[in-house]
Every structure is written in C-alpha cells, then in structure tokens.
Design a protein around this motif. Structure first.
Motif, PDB file in Angstrom:
ATOM      1  N   LYS A 228       0.839  -1.206   0.000  1.00 50.20           N
ATOM      2  CA  LYS A 228       0.000   0.000   0.000  1.00 50.20           C
ATOM      3  C   LYS A 228       0.872   1.253   0.000  1.00 50.20           C
ATOM      4  N   PHE A 229       1.903   1.238   0.828  1.00 52.85           N
ATOM      5  CA  PHE A 229       2.779   2.402   0.895  1.00 52.85           C
ATOM      6  C   PHE A 229       3.489   2.640  -0.445  1.00 52.85           C
ATOM      7  N   MET A 230       3.916   1.572  -1.094  1.00 51.74           N
ATOM      8  CA  MET A 230       4.702   1.709  -2.329  1.00 51.74           C
ATOM      9  C   MET A 230       3.852   2.027  -3.556  1.00 51.74           C
ATOM     10  N   GLU A 231       2.522   1.911  -3.431  1.00 52.13           N
ATOM     11  CA  GLU A 231       1.637   2.253  -4.562  1.00 52.13           C
ATOM     12  C   GLU A 231       1.967   3.616  -5.172  1.00 52.13           C
ATOM     13  N   ASP A 232       2.400   4.546  -4.316  1.00 49.75           N
ATOM     14  CA  ASP A 232       2.599   5.923  -4.778  1.00 49.75           C
ATOM     15  C   ASP A 232       4.010   6.175  -5.307  1.00 49.75           C
ATOM     16  N   HIS A 233       4.807   5.115  -5.463  1.00 48.67           N
ATOM     17  CA  HIS A 233       6.210   5.321  -5.866  1.00 48.67           C
ATOM     18  C   HIS A 233       6.568   4.502  -7.093  1.00 48.67           C
ATOM     19  N   ASP A 234       7.350   5.122  -7.985  1.00 44.84           N
ATOM     20  CA  ASP A 234       7.823   4.381  -9.160  1.00 44.84           C
ATOM     21  C   ASP A 234       9.335   4.171  -9.121  1.00 44.84           C
ATOM     22  N   THR A 235       9.952   4.470  -7.978  1.00 43.38           N
ATOM     23  CA  THR A 235      11.379   4.166  -7.778  1.00 43.38           C
ATOM     24  C   THR A 235      11.489   3.465  -6.428  1.00 43.38           C
ATOM     25  N   PRO A 236      12.626   2.868  -6.128  1.00 37.97           N
ATOM     26  CA  PRO A 236      12.804   2.355  -4.768  1.00 37.97           C
ATOM     27  C   PRO A 236      12.708   3.489  -3.742  1.00 37.97           C
ATOM     28  N   VAL A 237      12.347   3.114  -2.526  1.00 35.91           N
ATOM     29  CA  VAL A 237      12.255   4.078  -1.425  1.00 35.91           C
ATOM     30  C   VAL A 237      13.066   3.542  -0.251  1.00 35.91           C
ATOM     31  N   PHE A 238      13.833   4.438   0.384  1.00 37.09           N
ATOM     32  CA  PHE A 238      14.539   4.041   1.600  1.00 37.09           C
ATOM     33  C   PHE A 238      13.666   4.325   2.810  1.00 37.09           C
ATOM     34  N   VAL A 239      13.333   3.289   3.536  1.00 41.23           N
ATOM     35  CA  VAL A 239      12.618   3.472   4.801  1.00 41.23           C
ATOM     36  C   VAL A 239      13.643   3.296   5.922  1.00 41.23           C
ATOM     37  N   THR A 240      13.791   4.329   6.743  1.00 42.86           N
ATOM     38  CA  THR A 240      14.825   4.304   7.784  1.00 42.86           C
ATOM     39  C   THR A 240      14.186   4.255   9.170  1.00 42.86           C
ATOM     40  N   ASN A 241      15.050   4.045  10.170  1.00 36.95           N
ATOM     41  CA  ASN A 241      14.646   4.176  11.569  1.00 36.95           C
ATOM     42  C   ASN A 241      13.473   3.289  11.981  1.00 36.95           C
ATOM     43  N   TYR A 242      13.617   2.009  11.753  1.00 34.99           N
ATOM     44  CA  TYR A 242      12.647   1.051  12.283  1.00 34.99           C
ATOM     45  C   TYR A 242      12.823   0.980  13.806  1.00 34.99           C
ATOM     46  N   PRO A 243      11.795   0.512  14.519  1.00 29.40           N
ATOM     47  CA  PRO A 243      11.911   0.411  15.978  1.00 29.40           C
ATOM     48  C   PRO A 243      13.088  -0.476  16.389  1.00 29.40           C
ATOM     49  N   LYS A 244      13.877   0.033  17.304  1.00 29.45           N
ATOM     50  CA  LYS A 244      15.089  -0.672  17.758  1.00 29.45           C
ATOM     51  C   LYS A 244      14.784  -2.109  18.210  1.00 29.45           C
ATOM     52  N   GLU A 245      13.657  -2.275  18.936  1.00 33.05           N
ATOM     53  CA  GLU A 245      13.381  -3.579  19.565  1.00 33.05           C
ATOM     54  C   GLU A 245      13.163  -4.704  18.552  1.00 33.05           C
ATOM     55  N   ILE A 246      12.645  -4.373  17.367  1.00 36.52           N
ATOM     56  CA  ILE A 246      12.385  -5.459  16.408  1.00 36.52           C
ATOM     57  C   ILE A 246      13.551  -5.647  15.433  1.00 36.52           C
ATOM     58  N   MET A 247      14.639  -4.934  15.649  1.00 30.77           N
ATOM     59  CA  MET A 247      15.782  -5.033  14.742  1.00 30.77           C
ATOM     60  C   MET A 247      16.854  -5.962  15.315  1.00 30.77           C
ATOM     61  N   ALA A 248      17.718  -6.474  14.440  1.00 28.95           N
ATOM     62  CA  ALA A 248      18.828  -7.328  14.870  1.00 28.95           C
ATOM     63  C   ALA A 248      19.687  -6.582  15.899  1.00 28.95           C
ATOM     64  N   PHE A 249      20.338  -7.359  16.765  1.00 32.86           N
ATOM     65  CA  PHE A 249      21.049  -6.773  17.928  1.00 32.86           C
ATOM     66  C   PHE A 249      22.148  -5.789  17.542  1.00 32.86           C
ATOM     67  N   TYR A 250      22.695  -5.940  16.336  1.00 31.72           N
ATOM     68  CA  TYR A 250      23.864  -5.117  15.974  1.00 31.72           C
ATOM     69  C   TYR A 250      23.485  -3.746  15.406  1.00 31.72           C
ATOM     70  N   LYS A 251      22.182  -3.480  15.286  1.00 33.15           N
ATOM     71  CA  LYS A 251      21.776  -2.165  14.756  1.00 33.15           C
ATOM     72  C   LYS A 251      21.656  -1.171  15.920  1.00 33.15           C
ATOM     73  N   PRO A 252      22.441  -0.092  15.891  1.00 24.10           N
ATOM     74  CA  PRO A 252      22.504   0.801  17.055  1.00 24.10           C
ATOM     75  C   PRO A 252      21.296   1.726  17.144  1.00 24.10           C
ATOM     76  N   ARG A 253      21.087   2.222  18.347  1.00 16.61           N
ATOM     77  CA  ARG A 253      20.055   3.246  18.532  1.00 16.61           C
ATOM     78  C   ARG A 253      20.461   4.507  17.789  1.00 16.61           C
ATOM     79  N   ASP A 254      19.452   5.219  17.278  1.00 15.91           N
ATOM     80  CA  ASP A 254      19.728   6.522  16.690  1.00 15.91           C
ATOM     81  C   ASP A 254      19.745   7.539  17.822  1.00 15.91           C
ATOM     82  N   PRO A 255      20.884   8.197  18.082  1.00  7.97           N
ATOM     83  CA  PRO A 255      20.935   9.137  19.206  1.00  7.97           C
ATOM     84  C   PRO A 255      19.856  10.220  19.095  1.00  7.97           C
ATOM     85  N   LYS A 256      19.441  10.555  17.872  1.00  9.64           N
ATOM     86  CA  LYS A 256      18.426  11.599  17.696  1.00  9.64           C
ATOM     87  C   LYS A 256      17.011  11.089  17.947  1.00  9.64           C
ATOM     88  N   ASN A 257      16.839   9.786  17.909  1.00 10.05           N
ATOM     89  CA  ASN A 257      15.506   9.194  18.102  1.00 10.05           C
ATOM     90  C   ASN A 257      15.709   7.790  18.662  1.00 10.05           C
TER      91      ASN A 257
END
Ligand code: ATP
Ligand code: MN
Length: 432
Positions: A309-338
């Motif tokens: 649904k989100f990608m319906e509006d895009h005709d190029t790849p999209v970078f989605v950043t800053n997923y929730p820390k808890e559901i990410m692999a252990f080696y992905k660091p917290r974003d100090p800004k968020n």
C-alpha cells in the motif's frame, strides 16, 4: 575449422551472403516439399528453410528431426519479413550432430512441471533472456564496487553454531559436530573491515525460510558490503548509486532480452533519473494511516500488504529508515536523535518488490550490544568473537545486503523469484 560458424545474431547482422550456423531446433514444421526449421543458439533464433529437391538423399532423416536436435546449417541468408526474427536461411547443407528424443516441454506445462524439467527449461527463450540479464547484473555489481575501490572479501559458508543460529539456519553434520550454513557474511565482514575498510562480496546465503512467498529462496546470492567510517546516509548513497548502475548496464545491454520477457523497460527509467526518496518508519505509519486508512501500531514490523500500500505511490525504490530498535537485529545501534529507533534502512522496490536491500550502521558499544542480546534471550558467551572485533580500536561503520535475485526479479518484471536463478531452492523445490 570451427571458425567458419558464426552466431545467429552475427549472421543476421550480416544479413546477406553465405553463412554457417549451428545450434538446436527450436521449432519445426514442414510439408512434402519443404521443411522449416527454426534454429536457436545462445544468441537468437532464425528460420531455415530446406527444400526437398536439394536434400533428396537426407530427406528421410531431416523429416524425422525433432525439437532440440542439434544441427549445423550452411546456406544463404536474406531478409524475410514473415520469418520470426525477420531473416531466413535457405539451406544448402545440413549436418545432424545430435538427435533429440521427444522434448518433454510444451506450452501447456504448469509451473510445477516446468520446475521438474528445469534442466531442459533453461533452454527456453525466457530463461535464456533472464540468465543473460542475471549475468549483466552480477557483472555490474562487481564493476560498481571495484570502481569505488572496494576489495572483494570472502567469508566462510560453513560456520560454527552460536551467533544468530536459530530456526532459520540449516545445520550440517561436520565430522559428528553440528555446523550451520551462513545466512550472511556480516559478522566476518566486520572483522575484515578493520583490515580492508571497504569490502564487498557476492556469495550464496542460506535461510531455512518456511515462507512460501514469491520473494524467498532458501539459497540465494547475497551481495553484501561493509564500509569503515560510514554513516547511514553514506550507506544509502552507495545503495542508490549501485542500483542505478545495475539498471543502467541492463538497459544498455539487455533491451532485447527485456522485450523477450515482455518487460516494459520504461518502468525502470524513473529509477535511473529520479533520486530515491528517504522516509522514516514513523512517517510511513502516518502516511498509511492518513492516506491508506491502514493502522499499524508503533513497534510492529510492516507487513507485506502494508509495504505494498505504501509503495503504490512510488515508481522508484524508497529508503525506509529508523525502524523500531526492539524489532531489529542486535547489531543495529540506537539513533541518538531518536533512541526508540535504530540507524537502519530497508530499500523497498516498486511494483510490489518489497525489501530489496537491508542495511544499517553497526553498534560498537559493547554494553549496548550485551543489553540487546540479553533482551533477545541470547547467550553472551556465543558472541565473544563479536565483542572481540570491536574491542580493538572500534570505529563507526556499516553495510548492507542486497538480495541479488530480488533485484533481478524486479528488473525483469518476474512473477516469482524462482525464475531469477538457474536452479531455485525453496522449501518445496530442491530438484533438479
Ligand atoms: P525479508 O524480511 O524479506 O525476509 P530479511 O529482512 O530477513 O528479508 P536481511 O537479513 O535483511 O533479509 O537480508 C538482506 C537482503 O537479502 C534482503 O534485503 C533481501 O533482499 C535478501 N533476502 C533475505 N532473505 C531472502 C530470501 N529468503 N531469499 C532471497 N533473498 C533474500
Ligand atoms: Mn532486512
């Protein structure tokens, strides 16, 4: 005297005069007086016509030739609008090289039956075109990384238990001990990064995926990179430039193959010309809620349908950043800004292609790493190696992994990832 043979593509480029070609019978039909053989080689197909009057002695043999028999043909080539590729060879000479049994593939076979005959289906124009594009893609990936002064670094495929082991890993009997097939080169790549700084690799990764989607294989070619000193923006810049480079090469070399596949290659052009949008997970949730009437509770991963649904509006790849820390692999660091989110990205493909690349900055804070591992119920002693590599002059760094077949699936406009590789491996398909 093998030099006298030229490829079918070369023969059509000449377009007139005597030519000698060789290959396999792609289609055949005939009458009492004439035989039409469409011959294929790796380069193309061409119609050849054989007149009975010229081949009186061989006619009985010629008449019996079946699809996929191999032959050498000499004759005069000329343009012929009615022929399937616009040229025809009027044969003076035919040499039968190898007879063929009745070919067990016809247009009525379903995906399963074609899968069983994959070793023969590779000869189809469809698979021939895909495999050529695949070769362009892997060639362009090597070319890209080398042009950016990356070193190619290989990691072991057989790995000890411990880190990241689990239900999605295949185990192997290793002299009575259990070992596993690697899902990623990353943990080794980070070690090598401290030596070579900029590294990449294209190698098989193995995932015991039970999911039967059109984008999961159990064995796939993983294009991975790791870069010293890189931040998230730099990683995404590499991912975008790399993707554009691959598309550029495919459009330069493989328009003909894309056309054989019925792929509207104009759909790839926006990805060459436009900058890929960057958007945070939080913003995606907001758009889903406001524009798509879809509620995703904060902290949940995006599901297939939500990504679509989100990608319906895009005709190029999209970078989605800053997923929730808890559901990410252990080696992905917290974003100090968020700090509820991690310094990570997924590059989602247009046209329902979902995650094509996943990447992140790597956490080098050993206390944080231990906290994340504990929260995931992991045993810290299994990660001694990982703590070690970041205990001697740790630096900021990161990398990403590209599903090479997912990129090929998108570029070729394929319905399933299984067609993006010669001999696919999934939970239910492992033969031939
Ligand atoms: P997904 O959520 O789609 O299953 P993932 O997040 O588990 O993928 P990563 O661990 O981030 O995958 O792997 C890096 C890349 O490898 C992915 O972005 C994807 O393109 C590719 N990939 C992952 N799993 C598979 C698979 N089973 N078959 C083919 N490609 C895969
Ligand atoms: Mn991922």
């Amino acid at each position: 005297m093998t030099e006298k043979f030229i490829s079918i593509a070369e023969a059509m480029k000449r377009g007139h005069g005597k030519v000698a070609i060789r290959g396999w019978i792609y289609r055949e039909r005939g009458s009492n007086e004439l035989k039409f053989l469409v011959i294929r080689d790796s380069s193309d197909i061409i119609q050849c016509v054989l007149k009975k009057e010229k081949f009186a002695k061989q006619w009985a043999e010629i008449d019996k030739l079946q699809v996929e028999a191999s032959v050498e043909i000499e004759g005069a080539i000329k343009e012929d609008k009615r022929a399937p590729t616009g040229f025809e060879v009027e044969a003076d000479k035919i040499t039968i090289v190898g007879l063929s049994d009745k070919f067990p593939i016809n247009k009525d076979l379903n995906e399963e039956l074609l899968g069983d005959r994959r070793h023969l289906w590779l000869r189809s124009r469809k698979m021939n075109a895909i495999l050529k594009i695949r070769s362009t893609v892997t060639g362009a990936l090597h070319e890209y990384f080398r042009s950016k002064d990356f070193y190619e670094f290989q990691s072991p495929i057989l790995i000890p238990g411990g880190a990241e082991e689990g239900p999605t890993m295949f185990s192997v009997d290793y002299f009575g001990k259990k070992m596993y097939l690697a899902q990623t080169w990353q943990l080794y790549a980070e070690a090598a990064m401290y030596s070579l700084e900029k590294i990449y690799c294209i190698a098989p990764s193995f995932r015991a995926e039970k999911s039967k989607t059109t984008r999961h294989l159990t064995e796939y070619w993983h294009t991975e990179m790791e870069v010293a000193w890189a931040n998230l923006d730099e990683l995404m810049a590499y991912a975008e430039e790399m993707t554009k480079h691959v598309i550029k090469r495919v459009l330069e070399k493989n328009k003909k193959e894309l056309e054989i596949l019925g792929r509207d290659w104009k759909k790839l052009e926006p990805s060459l010309k436009k900058k890929f949008p960057h958007i945070t997970y939080d913003q995606v949730l907001k758009i889903l809620k406001e524009k798509k009437k879809t509620n995703v509770p904060w902290g949940k991963d995006l599901r297939t349908i939500e990504e679509e649904k989100f990608m319906e509006d895009h005709d190029t790849p999209v970078f989605v950043t800053n997923y929730p820390k808890e559901i990410m692999a252990f080696y992905k660091p917290r974003d100090p800004k968020n700090p509820k989110t991690a310094l990570c990205f997924d590059m989602l493909g247009p046209e329902n292609n979902h995650e094509i690349i996943g990447g992140s900055v790597r956490d080098t804070n050993i206390d944080e790493l231990k906290k994340s591992l504990k929260a995931k119920g992991e045993k810290l002693e299994d990660y001694k190696y990982y703590f070690d590599i970041h205990s001697y002059g740790a630096i900021p760094h990161g990398g990403y992994g590209l599903g090479t077949e997912r990129l090929i699936k998108w570029i070729c406009g394929l319905e399933t990832i299984k067609d993006a590789i010669g001999f696919p491996r999934t939970m239910t398909r492992y033969n031939p």
